[in-house]
Design a protein around this motif. Structure first.
Motif, short mmCIF file in Angstrom:
data_model
loop_
_atom_site.label_atom_id
_atom_site.label_comp_id
_atom_site.label_asym_id
_atom_site.label_seq_id
_atom_site.Cartn_x
_atom_site.Cartn_y
_atom_site.Cartn_z
N ASP A 53 0.87 -1.17 0.00
CA ASP A 53 0.00 0.00 0.00
C ASP A 53 0.91 1.24 0.00
OD1 ASP A 53 -2.33 -1.54 -0.11
OD2 ASP A 53 -2.35 -1.81 2.05
N GLU A 54 0.86 2.08 1.02
CA GLU A 54 1.76 3.24 1.07
C GLU A 54 2.90 3.05 2.08
OE1 GLU A 54 1.67 5.70 -1.07
OE2 GLU A 54 0.04 4.58 -2.01
N LYS A 55 2.99 1.88 2.66
CA LYS A 55 4.03 1.58 3.64
C LYS A 55 5.29 1.08 2.94
CE LYS A 55 4.98 -1.86 7.25
NZ LYS A 55 4.38 -3.01 7.97
N ILE A 56 6.44 1.66 3.25
CA ILE A 56 7.70 1.26 2.63
C ILE A 56 8.26 0.03 3.36
CG2 ILE A 56 10.09 1.91 2.15
CD1 ILE A 56 9.19 4.77 1.81
N LEU A 57 8.44 -1.06 2.63
CA LEU A 57 9.03 -2.27 3.20
C LEU A 57 10.54 -2.31 3.00
CD1 LEU A 57 6.46 -4.98 2.01
CD2 LEU A 57 6.52 -3.74 4.19
N PHE A 58 11.01 -1.70 1.90
CA PHE A 58 12.45 -1.69 1.61
C PHE A 58 12.75 -0.49 0.73
CE2 PHE A 58 16.34 -2.78 -0.63
CZ PHE A 58 17.11 -3.39 0.36
N ASP A 59 13.78 0.25 1.08
CA ASP A 59 14.22 1.40 0.29
C ASP A 59 15.73 1.53 0.47
OD1 ASP A 59 14.71 3.72 -1.05
OD2 ASP A 59 13.29 4.97 0.08
N ASP A 60 16.48 0.81 -0.39
CA ASP A 60 17.93 0.79 -0.22
C ASP A 60 18.55 0.10 -1.43
OD1 ASP A 60 20.42 1.11 0.87
OD2 ASP A 60 19.96 0.05 2.75
N PHE A 61 19.89 0.09 -1.46
CA PHE A 61 20.61 -0.64 -2.48
C PHE A 61 20.72 -2.10 -2.06
CE2 PHE A 61 21.86 3.67 -3.40
CZ PHE A 61 21.94 3.71 -4.78
N CYS A 62 20.57 -3.00 -3.03
CA CYS A 62 20.66 -4.43 -2.77
C CYS A 62 21.99 -4.95 -3.33
CB CYS A 62 19.49 -5.17 -3.41
SG CYS A 62 19.49 -6.95 -3.11
N PRO A 63 22.92 -5.39 -2.49
CA PRO A 63 24.23 -5.83 -2.98
C PRO A 63 24.17 -7.15 -3.74
CG PRO A 63 24.03 -6.26 -0.63
CD PRO A 63 22.81 -5.48 -1.03
N ASP A 64 23.10 -7.92 -3.57
CA ASP A 64 22.95 -9.22 -4.22
C ASP A 64 21.93 -9.10 -5.35
OD1 ASP A 64 23.17 -11.86 -4.80
OD2 ASP A 64 22.54 -12.61 -2.84
N SER A 65 21.83 -10.17 -6.16
CA SER A 65 20.83 -10.18 -7.23
C SER A 65 19.50 -10.74 -6.76
CB SER A 65 21.35 -11.00 -8.42
OG SER A 65 21.58 -12.34 -8.03
N ILE A 66 19.42 -11.13 -5.49
CA ILE A 66 18.18 -11.61 -4.89
C ILE A 66 17.91 -10.83 -3.62
CG2 ILE A 66 16.97 -13.58 -3.89
CD1 ILE A 66 18.65 -15.42 -5.58
N LEU A 67 16.73 -10.23 -3.56
CA LEU A 67 16.31 -9.52 -2.36
C LEU A 67 15.37 -10.43 -1.58
CD1 LEU A 67 16.04 -6.97 -0.58
CD2 LEU A 67 14.12 -6.30 -2.03
N SER A 68 15.76 -10.80 -0.37
CA SER A 68 14.93 -11.63 0.50
C SER A 68 14.57 -10.84 1.75
CB SER A 68 15.67 -12.92 0.89
OG SER A 68 15.94 -13.72 -0.24
N ILE A 69 13.28 -10.83 2.05
CA ILE A 69 12.79 -10.11 3.23
C ILE A 69 11.98 -11.09 4.07
CG2 ILE A 69 11.41 -8.17 4.08
CD1 ILE A 69 11.83 -6.79 1.44
#
Length: 291
Positions: A53-69
């Motif tokens: 929705d309007e909530k930010i879950l991630f806002d950054d650079f990802c050093p890997d090719s897979i983003l896992s949260i």
């Protein structure tokens, strides 16, 4: 990808199915031209903005090719993603994670345990979420004592509300309930037919590459998976199946009329898929041979 003399720009590719029962996982690639052919490599150091929705879950650079949260997507929420990388066009996508469709499952087995053609799966009393533009995909699996799982490749049914995309006709009649038509790998009920869906009865069947059908004493249960598909998930998997089903042989005269099937993509300015889904599994233990 095959050799190409088209000059396509480098593109960012985003691949992710947002599953309400699994933590978020997003794969990133970049498409590059290499000696008149295109290759895909993992994209690292990309800036990702992921919102619920309007909530930010991630806002950054990802050093890997897979983003896992370690975060489970919420049914009913809208998710958006924006990926940027130096020297490449920024890509965007949106999807919704639908609430899961549930039902009441029934499993019936013949008196003759080994007569697998008379196994019946009955799904009834479907609960359809209020959100628009969802479809239902049904897959079925053989589960073994060693925890191996194999998907049934033939599902026999004569229900009029099942989509014809993967229907195969002209086979031996399995039994008088499900008829002689099977569906290759899955049953799909598109959005406009969901409200009309009553009881769905089908027989799962597994045929080996040799064409032999035989009982399997190592199998312990049957698992039926209901996938509630967002519009993006539905269109991507439907068009992917259609593309893979279009086999054209070199000596086939019909190849002169061949038109490649495009696979659905909702990544703005890029490639890939960003789609929401929910799953429900129903498991039935098989009767023992000596029962």
């Amino acid at each position: 990808m095959e050799k190409s003399f088209e000059n396509e720009p480098d593109r960012i590719t985003v691949n992710s199915f947002l599953n309400s029962s699994k933590p978020i996982r997003i794969k990133l690639y970049r498409m590059l031209k290499n000696n008149n052919a295109y290759i895909f490599k993992g994209l690292t150091d990309a800036h990702i903005v992921l919102k619920e929705d309007e909530k930010i879950l991630f806002d950054d650079f990802c050093p890997d090719s897979i983003l896992s949260i370690g975060y489970l997507p919420h049914p009913g929420a809208i998710y958006s993603i924006e990926v940027s990388c130096k020297g490449m066009t920024t890509v965007k996508a949106r999807t919704t994670v639908p609430e899961a469709i549930n039902c009441k499952p029934y499993f019936t087995f013949p008196d003759e345990y080994w007569d697998i053609s008379k196994y019946l799966v009955k799904l009834d009393s479907f609960s359809i979420p209020s959100i628009d533009r969802v479809s239902l995909w049904i897959t079925t699996y053989k589960m073994y004592e060693n925890n191996d799982i194999i998907q049934y490749n033939e599902l026999y049914t004569n229900n009029l509300f099942v989509d014809k995309t993967n229907r195969v006709a002209g086979m031996d009649i399995k039994n008088e309930v499900v008829g002689s038509i099977y569906y290759d790998g899955f049953l799909r009920i598109k959005q406009k037919n969901l409200s009309h869906l009553g009881m769905l009865i089908f027989t799962p069947n597994f045929v080996y590459s040799s064409g032999v059908v035989m009982p399997d004493s190592r199998q312990k249960s049957i698992m039926v998976k209901l996938i509630t598909a967002s519009a993006e998930y539905d269109q991507y998997n439907k068009t992917l199946f259609e593309q893979k089903s279009m086999i054209v042989y070199d000596n086939d005269i019909s190849s002169i009329f061949y038109q490649p099937k495009s696979v659905y993509c909702n990544i703005e300015n890029g490639l890939g898929i960003f789609a929401g889904m929910s799953e429900v599994d129903y498991i039935c233990e098989l009767p023992k041979a000596d029962d």
